[in-house]
Design a protein around this motif. Structure first.
Motif, PDB file in Angstrom:
ATOM      1  N   ALA A  40      49.300  48.946  49.006  1.00  0.00           N
ATOM      2  CA  ALA A  40      48.678  47.987  49.931  1.00  0.00           C
ATOM      3  C   ALA A  40      47.610  48.646  50.794  1.00  0.00           C
ATOM      4  N   GLY A  41      46.798  49.496  50.184  1.00  0.00           N
ATOM      5  CA  GLY A  41      45.619  50.022  50.867  1.00  0.00           C
ATOM      6  C   GLY A  41      44.454  49.064  50.652  1.00  0.00           C
ATOM      7  N   PRO A  42      43.237  49.513  50.975  1.00  0.00           N
ATOM      8  CA  PRO A  42      42.082  48.613  50.839  1.00  0.00           C
ATOM      9  C   PRO A  42      41.913  48.050  49.420  1.00  0.00           C
ATOM     10  N   MET A  45      44.908  45.552  48.735  1.00  0.00           N
ATOM     11  CA  MET A  45      44.908  44.345  49.573  1.00  0.00           C
ATOM     12  C   MET A  45      43.739  43.433  49.231  1.00  0.00           C
ATOM     13  N   LEU A  46      42.565  44.011  48.913  1.00  0.00           N
ATOM     14  CA  LEU A  46      41.471  43.142  48.467  1.00  0.00           C
ATOM     15  C   LEU A  46      41.891  42.399  47.210  1.00  0.00           C
ATOM     16  N   LEU A  47      42.551  43.115  46.297  1.00  0.00           N
ATOM     17  CA  LEU A  47      42.945  42.470  45.042  1.00  0.00           C
ATOM     18  C   LEU A  47      43.962  41.355  45.296  1.00  0.00           C
ATOM     19  N   ALA A  48      44.870  41.576  46.240  1.00  0.00           N
ATOM     20  CA  ALA A  48      45.843  40.525  46.571  1.00  0.00           C
ATOM     21  C   ALA A  48      45.124  39.288  47.117  1.00  0.00           C
ATOM     22  N   ALA A  49      44.141  39.525  48.008  1.00  0.00           N
ATOM     23  CA  ALA A  49      43.382  38.396  48.569  1.00  0.00           C
ATOM     24  C   ALA A  49      42.613  37.679  47.461  1.00  0.00           C
TER      25      ALA A  49
END
Lengths: 624, 624
Positions: A40-42, A45-49
């Motif tokens: 859950a780094g940058p 987290m971008l991929l999750a969004a």
């Protein structure tokens, strides 16, 4: 921001209606999923969004930490990243919160008295106007917060599953061929299966190690102390980014958000090859003392150091960004990808790490989305490693050059030469040198001259236009959201006759990409968001004469979407600003905001053929 | 945004550290409090957000509704309100979410064929550049959400107490002289006591009625239907604010946020004096049918109407904004105030209601804060009614004129005359005609010529400067927050010699306002936020030579606040833009952003005397 078309929205419109799996998302990690993101780094987290915009795809994100990151090491946000935040809907909040980096000053030993430093040069940050967005400095933890909010507020309602460490990964067969073994904080093991796995789990990536890959490269024998500090000082540039060069070593100083904090890198000099890590025991007091010697006659009275570390610069790159060895590409599709620090590590000096990591997964997310939705063949996934591996290599090379320059004293590199390099190469650290090569998703340059300001393979650089329906001056590119859609911009010919023919073909022809690549039950702009820019002012455009393609009906009420029709802003003519041919043209932009192609309005077959390289005819999936 | 100076902040810096009552705020309504706000509309919620910045003052807000407002009737946000949102820290989010009103078009019957309408004129909204902020349209409920967040995130952690209706109010004696009877939804009665009460409880204000006051004025015999609608239409200006004038009546159409919704006022014509409210039974279908007749040859195919109402225009004003009758002013201080619709009701046509209501309590909040903290005498509270009553009267007069014009057909008022009036009077609806008269908090015009662009009594109009410490181009006024502090801007003389003398006096003299009116234990800028603007560029200012007054030490670490020292932006010289005398001057700005005074740098005694009219020497409170 568009809303109300699916019904009246009384609360925050940033919270999109839940859909698909987001309607009833399992609280616990399921046994099977489409996509597992590790870390859950940058990048993660971008991929999750991003995946939250594909709510029918089952996506989970596991993270070893027990919860939210408290303090990140990265802080530099290049303008390219702020453009990306705009697409994810939170740029204005980051801009309000972050430090704006608008200048960099250079200091060096005074030739008349080398014990003292003097300011040798002031430079402006972004002297070229690469972007309408600023260069920012903000704690990585806050960027993760914003992406977490975007992931949660997207239709897929994705949240991280904390407290799971990856301990093993194997690629086998079946519908969910990737078998992943996780371990909880209490030591229990759990096996889950996914169609695809993305390892965004940092420099010591367990995903990468499971694939038998290593980071390859060199460890420079040069160490730096780094701290975030709160200080009282007479150094006049404590709130300006500075590079200080002296025979005793250098300092890089970067102001931080909030008006008081700053980041300081203190050069600890060459490290003996037999040091065996001893340099890492350098105390914060020793680093501050050294900083005071370098900055003489100025002094730092350090009052608090919320974060401190010592590191030796390394420049390392993984051999491959996915699980398919170079020799086997084309024989099978990748199932496991790595991204961010798992692929590339380097110095922090150019402020690149977090930025490049986010662009890694912004490149990958829509490709996974299209393949998992059945809109694209698996071969699309091969383009991720090809495109991002080259970016990473360029990054490592640039950072090696810059970080080595920063270890030189003024007699080795004159301060003006350092400043000149910084200004001359500014496009790279700002994030705009990425230039993807021709592929199934990036066209050739045959018609590049029709839109000289939109180099094929580089990011789409927005510019001002006027929205016809409401006379609002807006930025053309800001309507684009990180929603997985392609953007097709039609720039009208002077009389708009070729435009009309093109628009009719796009809407009605059996050969058009809209017809072929949009699922019959889907809204007409759900795959391609097609917009038009006319050459005249908004007063010269009669909205009643605009082709239906650009005024699609949306939502349960069949309302007209008026936000796809633009005119030029007389004070800043888009056609002039971006070198658009007065005969018009079509600019195709990928979901990750990179220009995919430039074609004449008449090259309709070529447009269909280009998109057909990476997309499947989804009409065939529907029974006749 | 400034933070980290009280310690490292890892989460959202918009959430300020709790303090005072906010540290352990009682969940239930207490029996006694300093301030009771009645009503959670725009006036009440702004006041709650303001009072959250005074955490040692016990403030509660009661509201009859059981919870959050779902749908507000007001939607127009003048630029003055957006400036106010900036001070409360959420302007950028409202701007991203709202519709931007940049144009207004006028339509009227075609003289050649009166059955048809034609566009007669296009006008630009804010043709004069009154503000750097836009004119917006957004649901009132969302504005309340943002204020609720600001109230909760402020140090006082204020939230509304829902489900309490005020049924009685008496002003007596004692420390908490206002006795208020409340009724819960279940019918239970509850008595609480407050030092002060603010009735922001709408047009049928129970607070006003308890004081025996009425709204006085006229009910025009003219009715309008109003709706928020989602429609498919061929009317080309459905996304542009329009006024349509025909012999059958008029329509005002205002696009709403989100890209699809719009507000429509349909003229239902004169109402018979004996109508007895029958017009209010007009159905939505009838209103839509009438709209279709007016808009001919265009048609509205209305798909959804989330909100509909019929009203007759009234223009009414209360006799007094507080509980002290005119004849008794000066003999006793007010204890109860009314604000917003409780004081003034009028048509919605000029988009004023919510805006003026918010400015009512923005005017009142800091005055209550200063009196309750013991920084000011109770006489300060008299200025609220004086200042806001005049604004309300001007509003009623303006709105009467404008709303009557809108009932005229093109033969009565030519369309070009209507458009001309709209453009010519634009400063009023934008919120910038408010001009407070001289009082204990508004100075005289003796030295107005030193800063011609800052009329005393009008709102401080920001302009661009460059922050010296970090070379950031910023807006001078945007550093000001709705934190109850006064702003004192020192504009330097050319050589900054007078400035130095003034700054030394301010910091060190026993007569200076900083010395007299700041509590000894408080931070030096806690009452007066003193800033300097130099005439040169930021490169010409040596931060080491700037007087200490402008570089105060803050927080537990005694860090330097660098955000009070500015230089001019060479492309937009502040001194030229705002007509500042090159000999320098001092501009005093009230906590509600209105210019209180303009004085020479040499008029030090005059500055102290002016502020001494409304502030108490708090040194006297401390034992010697």
């Amino acid at each position: 921001m568009q809303f109300h078309h699916h019904g009246y929205v009384t609360t925050d419109p940033r919270i999109q209606p839940a859909a698909g799996i987001g309607l009833d998302r399992p609280a616990d990690l399921p046994d099977e999923m489409d996509l597992l993101i590790v870390g859950a780094g940058p990048a993660g987290m971008l991929l999750a969004a991003q995946m939250s915009q594909y709510p029918t795809i089952s996506t989970r994100l596991v993270e070893r930490r027990s919860g939210r990151l408290e303090m990140g090491q990265a802080d530099g946000i290049q303008a390219r990243s702020v453009e990306t935040f705009q697409a994810f809907g939170f740029a204005e909040r980051v801009i309000a919160e972050a430090f704006h980096l608008t200048a960099m000053n250079f200091w060096a030993s005074d030739p008349a008295d080398p014990s003292r430093i003097i300011r040798t040069q002031r430079t402006v940050d972004d002297p070229y106007g690469f972007s309408e967005f600023p260069h920012l400095i903000i704690n990585q933890a806050r960027i993760l917060d914003y992406f977490a909010e975007a992931a949660l507020n997207g239709p897929g309602r994705i949240t991280a599953d904390f407290g799971y460490e990856l301990v093993g990964l194997e690629v086998g067969d079946g519908e969910h061929p990737v078998r992943v073994t996780l371990r909880t904080a209490s030591g229990e093991e759990r096996v889950v299966r996914a169609k695809y796995v993305v390892g965004a789990d940092g420099a010591r990536s367990a995903v990468r190690e499971s694939l038998g890959m290593r980071l390859e490269g060199t460890q420079a024998l040069h160490a730096w102390a780094v701290m975030d500090a709160l200080t009282v000082t007479d150094f006049p540039d404590i709130r300006t980014k500075c590079q200080v060069q002296t025979a005793q070593g250098g300092i890089q100083l970067i102001p931080r958000e909030g008006g008081f904090l700053y980041r300081m890198y203190v050069d600890l000099g060459e490290v003996d090859p037999n040091d065996n890590g001893a340099v890492r025991t350098t105390t914060v007091e020793a680093a501050i003392a050294k900083a005071n010697r370098i900055l003489h006659p100025y002094t730092l009275d350090v009052r608090a150091v919320p974060w401190y570390s010592v590191y030796e610069v390394g420049h390392r790159l993984t051999t491959k960004f996915d699980d398919v060895p170079a020799a086997e590409v084309g024989t099978r599709a990748p199932r496991v990808f790595i991204a961010g620090d798992a692929c590339h590590t380097h110095s922090a000096k150019a402020g690149q790490g977090m930025n490049v990591s986010m662009q890694d997964t912004f490149n990958l997310g829509w490709k996974l989305g299209q393949v998992l939705l059945g809109r694209s063949p698996e071969s699309l996934l091969d383009t991720y490693a090809v495109e991002r591996q080259e970016v990473a290599k360029n990054l490592i090379d640039f950072d090696r050059e810059w970080s080595e320059m920063l270890t030189k004293d003024p007699t080795e590199i004159p301060p003006e030469e350092l400043a000149d390099f910084y200004v001359r190469t500014a496009e790279f650290p700002a994030g705009f040198r990425t230039h993807y090569k021709p592929s199934i998703v990036t066209g050739d340059e045959e018609h590049q001259a029709l839109a000289a300001g939109f180099p094929i393979g580089k990011r789409f650089q927005s510019a001002p236009v006027v929205r016809v329906a409401d006379a609002n001056p807006v930025h053309l590119g800001h309507h684009a959201r990180a929603d997985g859609r392609w953007r097709i911009y039609a720039f009208a010919d002077t009389e708009a006759t070729e435009l009309d023919t093109w628009a009719e073909w796009m809407l009605a022809s059996a050969d058009s990409p809209v017809t072929r690549f949009t699922e019959p039950a889907a809204e007409i702009d759900s795959v391609f968001d097609v917009k038009v820019v006319f050459q005249g002012t908004h007063e010269q455009v009669d909205i009643g004469e605009v082709p239906d393609l650009f005024l699609p009906r949306v939502g349960p009420y069949g309302l007209v979407d008026y936000e796809k029709v633009y005119a030029t802003n007389p004070e800043q003519d888009f056609f002039e600003l971006r070198g658009i041919d007065r005969g018009g043209c079509v600019v195709v932009v990928r979901p990750d905001m990179y220009v995919a192609h430039v074609l004449p309005l008449t090259a309709r077959e070529q447009l269909g053929a280009f998109l057909g390289q990476s997309m499947l005819d989804v009409r065939a999936h529907v029974p006749a």
